[in-house]
Design a protein around this motif. Structure first.
Motif, PDB file in Angstrom:
ATOM      1  N   ARG A 173       0.837  -1.257   0.053  1.00 51.34           N
ATOM      2  CA  ARG A 173       0.060   0.073   0.128  1.00 51.34           C
ATOM      3  C   ARG A 173       0.813   1.355  -0.080  1.00 51.34           C
ATOM      4  NH1 ARG A 173      -1.919   3.622  -1.367  1.00 51.34           N
ATOM      5  NH2 ARG A 173      -3.940   4.488  -0.818  1.00 51.34           N
ATOM      6  N   LEU A 174       1.874   0.976   0.833  1.00 47.49           N
ATOM      7  CA  LEU A 174       2.835   2.353   0.677  1.00 47.49           C
ATOM      8  C   LEU A 174       3.944   2.600  -0.363  1.00 47.49           C
ATOM      9  CD1 LEU A 174       3.974   2.124   4.413  1.00 47.49           C
ATOM     10  CD2 LEU A 174       3.000   3.927   3.480  1.00 47.49           C
ATOM     11  N   TYR A 175       4.183   1.398  -0.952  1.00 44.90           N
ATOM     12  CA  TYR A 175       5.349   1.491  -2.083  1.00 44.90           C
ATOM     13  C   TYR A 175       4.769   0.781  -3.316  1.00 44.90           C
ATOM     14  CZ  TYR A 175       7.582   2.535   2.753  1.00 44.90           C
ATOM     15  OH  TYR A 175       7.721   3.112   3.697  1.00 44.90           O
ATOM     16  N   GLY A 176       4.048   0.202  -3.272  1.00 39.12           N
ATOM     17  CA  GLY A 176       3.631  -0.595  -4.539  1.00 39.12           C
ATOM     18  C   GLY A 176       3.038   0.305  -5.835  1.00 39.12           C
ATOM     19  N   ARG A 177       3.517  -0.041  -6.760  1.00 37.50           N
ATOM     20  CA  ARG A 177       2.891   0.534  -8.083  1.00 37.50           C
ATOM     21  C   ARG A 177       1.380   0.559  -8.288  1.00 37.50           C
ATOM     22  NH1 ARG A 177       7.611  -2.535 -11.202  1.00 37.50           N
ATOM     23  NH2 ARG A 177       9.463  -1.053 -10.770  1.00 37.50           N
ATOM     24  N   PRO A 178       0.982   1.244  -8.956  1.00 39.58           N
ATOM     25  CA  PRO A 178      -0.576   1.664  -8.963  1.00 39.58           C
ATOM     26  C   PRO A 178      -1.410  -0.031  -9.116  1.00 39.58           C
ATOM     27  CG  PRO A 178       0.407   3.264  -9.919  1.00 39.58           C
ATOM     28  CD  PRO A 178       1.597   2.232  -9.912  1.00 39.58           C
ATOM     29  N   ARG A 179      -1.001  -0.741 -10.120  1.00 37.73           N
ATOM     30  CA  ARG A 179      -1.451  -2.112 -10.140  1.00 37.73           C
ATOM     31  C   ARG A 179      -1.004  -3.427  -9.586  1.00 37.73           C
ATOM     32  NH1 ARG A 179      -6.289  -2.176 -10.337  1.00 37.73           N
ATOM     33  NH2 ARG A 179      -6.278  -3.952 -11.420  1.00 37.73           N
ATOM     34  N   TRP A 180       0.039  -3.011  -8.424  1.00 36.90           N
ATOM     35  CA  TRP A 180       0.331  -4.178  -7.919  1.00 36.90           C
ATOM     36  C   TRP A 180      -0.768  -5.231  -7.621  1.00 36.90           C
ATOM     37  CZ3 TRP A 180      -0.512  -6.855  -3.473  1.00 36.90           C
ATOM     38  CH2 TRP A 180      -1.416  -6.105  -2.739  1.00 36.90           C
ATOM     39  N   ASP A 181      -1.578  -5.046  -7.403  1.00 33.51           N
ATOM     40  CA  ASP A 181      -2.674  -5.846  -6.854  1.00 33.51           C
ATOM     41  C   ASP A 181      -3.382  -6.588  -8.167  1.00 33.51           C
ATOM     42  OD1 ASP A 181      -3.776  -3.569  -7.953  1.00 33.51           O
ATOM     43  OD2 ASP A 181      -5.809  -3.977  -7.152  1.00 33.51           O
ATOM     44  N   SER A 182      -2.795  -6.465  -9.278  1.00 36.39           N
ATOM     45  CA  SER A 182      -3.349  -7.481 -10.316  1.00 36.39           C
ATOM     46  C   SER A 182      -2.543  -8.695 -10.228  1.00 36.39           C
ATOM     47  CB  SER A 182      -3.151  -6.766 -11.745  1.00 36.39           C
ATOM     48  OG  SER A 182      -3.777  -5.519 -11.840  1.00 36.39           O
ATOM     49  N   CYS A 183      -2.703  -9.210  -9.138  1.00 39.60           N
ATOM     50  CA  CYS A 183      -1.966 -10.631  -9.084  1.00 39.60           C
ATOM     51  C   CYS A 183      -2.413 -11.614 -10.032  1.00 39.60           C
ATOM     52  CB  CYS A 183      -2.214 -11.200  -7.544  1.00 39.60           C
ATOM     53  SG  CYS A 183      -1.739 -12.672  -6.993  1.00 39.60           S
ATOM     54  N   ASN A 184      -1.355 -12.223 -10.735  1.00 42.87           N
ATOM     55  CA  ASN A 184      -1.961 -13.089 -11.679  1.00 42.87           C
ATOM     56  C   ASN A 184      -2.809 -14.302 -11.417  1.00 42.87           C
ATOM     57  OD1 ASN A 184      -2.041 -14.848 -13.923  1.00 42.87           O
ATOM     58  ND2 ASN A 184      -0.303 -13.906 -15.017  1.00 42.87           N
ATOM     59  N   LEU A 185      -3.995 -14.287 -11.529  1.00 46.86           N
ATOM     60  CA  LEU A 185      -4.834 -15.608 -11.078  1.00 46.86           C
ATOM     61  C   LEU A 185      -4.396 -16.750 -11.734  1.00 46.86           C
ATOM     62  CD1 LEU A 185      -8.406 -13.820 -11.145  1.00 46.86           C
ATOM     63  CD2 LEU A 185      -7.049 -14.200  -9.178  1.00 46.86           C
ATOM     64  N   GLN A 186      -3.962 -16.702 -12.936  1.00 51.11           N
ATOM     65  CA  GLN A 186      -3.303 -18.008 -13.881  1.00 51.11           C
ATOM     66  C   GLN A 186      -2.357 -18.428 -12.951  1.00 51.11           C
ATOM     67  OE1 GLN A 186      -5.099 -19.343 -16.276  1.00 51.11           O
ATOM     68  NE2 GLN A 186      -3.564 -20.958 -15.878  1.00 51.11           N
ATOM     69  N   GLU A 187      -1.557 -17.599 -12.301  1.00 48.03           N
ATOM     70  CA  GLU A 187      -0.298 -18.066 -11.569  1.00 48.03           C
ATOM     71  C   GLU A 187      -0.630 -18.788 -10.528  1.00 48.03           C
ATOM     72  OE1 GLU A 187       2.056 -14.631 -10.759  1.00 48.03           O
ATOM     73  OE2 GLU A 187       2.739 -14.482 -12.836  1.00 48.03           O
ATOM     74  N   HIS A 188      -1.769 -18.591  -9.809  1.00 52.51           N
ATOM     75  CA  HIS A 188      -2.312 -19.343  -8.681  1.00 52.51           C
ATOM     76  C   HIS A 188      -2.754 -20.624  -9.320  1.00 52.51           C
ATOM     77  CE1 HIS A 188      -3.168 -16.089  -5.552  1.00 52.51           C
ATOM     78  NE2 HIS A 188      -1.955 -16.344  -5.737  1.00 52.51           N
ATOM     79  N   LEU A 189      -3.521 -20.591 -10.332  1.00 51.41           N
ATOM     80  CA  LEU A 189      -4.175 -21.966 -10.787  1.00 51.41           C
ATOM     81  C   LEU A 189      -2.999 -22.756 -11.301  1.00 51.41           C
ATOM     82  CD1 LEU A 189      -7.028 -20.492 -13.095  1.00 51.41           C
ATOM     83  CD2 LEU A 189      -7.201 -21.816 -10.949  1.00 51.41           C
ATOM     84  N   ASP A 190      -1.988 -22.236 -11.975  1.00 52.82           N
ATOM     85  CA  ASP A 190      -0.588 -23.029 -12.452  1.00 52.82           C
ATOM     86  C   ASP A 190      -0.119 -23.850 -11.141  1.00 52.82           C
ATOM     87  OD1 ASP A 190      -1.089 -22.298 -14.937  1.00 52.82           O
ATOM     88  OD2 ASP A 190       0.093 -20.864 -14.998  1.00 52.82           O
ATOM     89  N   LEU A 191       0.007 -23.045 -10.120  1.00 52.12           N
ATOM     90  CA  LEU A 191       0.609 -23.663  -8.967  1.00 52.12           C
ATOM     91  C   LEU A 191      -0.315 -24.799  -8.459  1.00 52.12           C
ATOM     92  CD1 LEU A 191       2.625 -23.399  -6.787  1.00 52.12           C
ATOM     93  CD2 LEU A 191       1.300 -21.787  -5.527  1.00 52.12           C
ATOM     94  N   ILE A 192      -1.608 -24.671  -8.326  1.00 53.63           N
ATOM     95  CA  ILE A 192      -2.593 -25.712  -7.983  1.00 53.63           C
ATOM     96  C   ILE A 192      -2.142 -26.965  -8.719  1.00 53.63           C
ATOM     97  CG2 ILE A 192      -4.705 -26.596  -7.815  1.00 53.63           C
ATOM     98  CD1 ILE A 192      -5.425 -23.431  -7.309  1.00 53.63           C
ATOM     99  N   GLU A 193      -2.012 -26.799 -10.233  1.00 56.56           N
ATOM    100  CA  GLU A 193      -1.708 -27.944 -10.974  1.00 56.56           C
ATOM    101  C   GLU A 193      -0.428 -28.627 -10.763  1.00 56.56           C
ATOM    102  OE1 GLU A 193      -4.087 -29.653 -12.633  1.00 56.56           O
ATOM    103  OE2 GLU A 193      -5.111 -28.066 -11.816  1.00 56.56           O
ATOM    104  N   ALA A 194       0.697 -27.696 -10.408  1.00 58.64           N
ATOM    105  CA  ALA A 194       1.990 -28.241 -10.291  1.00 58.64           C
ATOM    106  C   ALA A 194       1.978 -29.060  -8.787  1.00 58.64           C
ATOM    107  CB  ALA A 194       2.905 -27.208 -10.070  1.00 58.64           C
ATOM    108  N   LEU A 195       1.231 -28.835  -8.056  1.00 57.18           N
ATOM    109  CA  LEU A 195       0.954 -29.358  -6.628  1.00 57.18           C
ATOM    110  C   LEU A 195       0.148 -30.693  -7.020  1.00 57.18           C
ATOM    111  CD1 LEU A 195       0.264 -26.278  -4.318  1.00 57.18           C
ATOM    112  CD2 LEU A 195       2.393 -27.681  -4.402  1.00 57.18           C
ATOM    113  N   ARG A 196      -0.665 -30.714  -7.737  1.00 60.52           N
ATOM    114  CA  ARG A 196      -1.714 -31.786  -8.132  1.00 60.52           C
ATOM    115  C   ARG A 196      -0.729 -32.892  -8.835  1.00 60.52           C
ATOM    116  NH1 ARG A 196      -6.953 -32.214  -8.972  1.00 60.52           N
ATOM    117  NH2 ARG A 196      -7.204 -29.863  -8.988  1.00 60.52           N
TER     118      ARG A 196
END
Length: 229
Positions: free
Chosen positions: A160-183
């Motif tokens: 919140r203090l130091y992030g770029r304006p769109r830091w919160d656009s955390c890539n949802l696909q990356e979370h999905l890819d991680l789930i598949e790697a764990l699977r």
């Protein structure tokens, strides 16, 4: 009130306001305002603030009372480096050990993230963070999950203090890819995905600061108190 004390419930509401970046780093949290807003005594309000101080989300300043913590940029960079190391440990522990119901839980969390992000809802930031907290909890290690949760929650303050304006656009696909790697029980892929994901969202998302909002803390607290009731 079930198993949680009133102070714990208030702390949870305040934590949500901090993680969703409704409360600015440095925002004052007077005990009387917190108490009046949530309908409790100053003693209960102080206990709620002390719980958050233990998580380093709130700090008590001499003669000025409680306020949302305001970490420095250097502290933030160090925090993120440690968090990345810790989350590598998490995925190594989880690879090949998750049950289908746990994988399904993670997938549902990403669905909720996607819905909140698509509709521009502030809880998206919290939901994205909770994905990482739940991964820590799934290791079964109380020590590891507590340490990770504290780092994840405090990350929101730094971003919140130091992030770029769109830091919160955390890539949802990356979370999905991680789930598949764990699977797939692919530890190397899971660790690489987690590292790339966090370095992108965290270390590369810092640019040295941005302006805060104008809404009064009291107005924010009332909004979260209504959600809690």
């Amino acid at each position: 009130m079930e198993e949680r004390t009133r102070a714990e419930v208030i702390a949870q509401a305040l934590r949500k306001a901090i993680i969703e970046q409704a409360l600015e780093p440095g925002a004052k949290l007077p005990e009387d305002v917190v108490g009046d807003t949530f309908g409790v005594s100053r003693t209960v309000a102080r206990r709620a603030l002390e719980l958050l101080a233990a998580e380093e989300l709130v700090e008590f300043r001499p003669r000025r009372g409680a306020a949302v913590s305001r970490p420095t940029l250097a502290e933030g960079r160090d925090l993120f480096a440690v968090r990345i190391d810790l989350e590598r440990v998490v995925v190594r522990r989880l690879t090949g050990r998750l049950e289908e119901d746990q994988l399904a839980t993670l997938a549902r969390m990403v669905e909720h993230e996607h819905h909140a992000h698509h509709h521009g809802r502030p809880e998206y930031i919290r939901l994205a963070a909770e994905f990482h907290v739940v991964l820590g909890e799934m290791t079964g290690s109380l020590v590891l999950s507590r340490l990770l949760a504290q780092l994840v929650w405090r990350s929101a303050l730094v971003l919140r203090l130091y992030g770029r304006p769109r830091w919160d656009s955390c890539n949802l696909q990356e979370h999905l890819d991680l789930i598949e790697a764990l699977r797939a029980s692919d530890a190397a892929a899971a660790e690489a995905l987690m590292t790339t994901h966090l370095e992108s969202v965290l270390l590369r998302g810092l640019d040295g600061g941005k302006a805060g909002g104008a809404e009064e803390p009291g107005d924010i607290l009332r909004r979260y108190a209504r959600a809690d009731s």
